[in-house]
Design a protein around this motif. Sequence first.
Motif, short mmCIF file in Angstrom:
data_model
loop_
_atom_site.label_atom_id
_atom_site.label_comp_id
_atom_site.label_asym_id
_atom_site.label_seq_id
_atom_site.Cartn_x
_atom_site.Cartn_y
_atom_site.Cartn_z
N LYS A 194 -62.95 87.24 6.53
CA LYS A 194 -64.08 88.00 7.10
C LYS A 194 -64.93 87.15 8.04
O LYS A 194 -66.07 87.52 8.36
N THR A 203 -72.17 96.96 9.54
CA THR A 203 -73.14 96.05 8.94
C THR A 203 -74.10 95.49 9.98
O THR A 203 -75.31 95.40 9.76
N TYR A 208 -74.27 86.51 9.14
CA TYR A 208 -73.06 87.09 8.56
C TYR A 208 -72.08 86.02 8.10
O TYR A 208 -71.50 86.10 7.01
N HIS A 246 -70.21 87.62 0.57
CA HIS A 246 -69.35 88.80 0.61
C HIS A 246 -68.70 89.00 -0.76
O HIS A 246 -68.06 88.09 -1.29
#
Length: 213
Positions: free
Chosen positions: A43, A151, A179, A185
């Motif tokens: 990710k 997001t 992020y 996550h």
Amino acid sequence: MRRKVFRDPPTQRNRVWQTDFSEFETTGGGIWRICAVIDYATKYCLAVAVTPTARGADALACLTLAVTEAERVLGLGDLRADRGLTEVIGPAGEVLGMVPAPIAVVSDNGPCFRGEVFKTAFAGPDPLLRHVRTRVRSPQTNGVIERLFGTLKYEHLFRGVITDGDALDMEVHRFRIIYNWIRPHQALGDRTPITAFSATASEEAADAGPCSG
């Protein structure tokens, strides 16, 4: 090759990347395009760019930034040193051996991804990347990049006033830091993407455990 990418989702970095554009309208009335490239397994958002257009040149520039970023994070002069292997299948279906596998770059079927300019990223006798396009009207197969855009917008961009392209560019890059480096996550065991992406092979194996699928 497309079927294999979607049938067997990777659990290691630099096996599958996803890329796309998303539109954003600023309060000043301008409509801008946000392009991004994300690593499927970790990710990690490798690159993001704000442009007035969504052309092949824009997509190629963002992809080039992604390669440079991956090499920088991993300390590599050539990202080919970190790619995976794929089987060579003979005429009777037998496995003849293993060869280096280019990183699969998954995109939709937008014109910018079908043009000759974007194709140059996958040329040459030993390409680093190969292009895999999703089926028509199947956006869910590019879901990791779509979740990134969702997001970005709902957790960041929609919470403030963004007047023009310069402000949008600043906020998009600010969010990329959040992020990748700050936001944990759940799919990564509450790790951050930079932690997952920069992990060594032994650390990846330990983190994967029995539930890596």
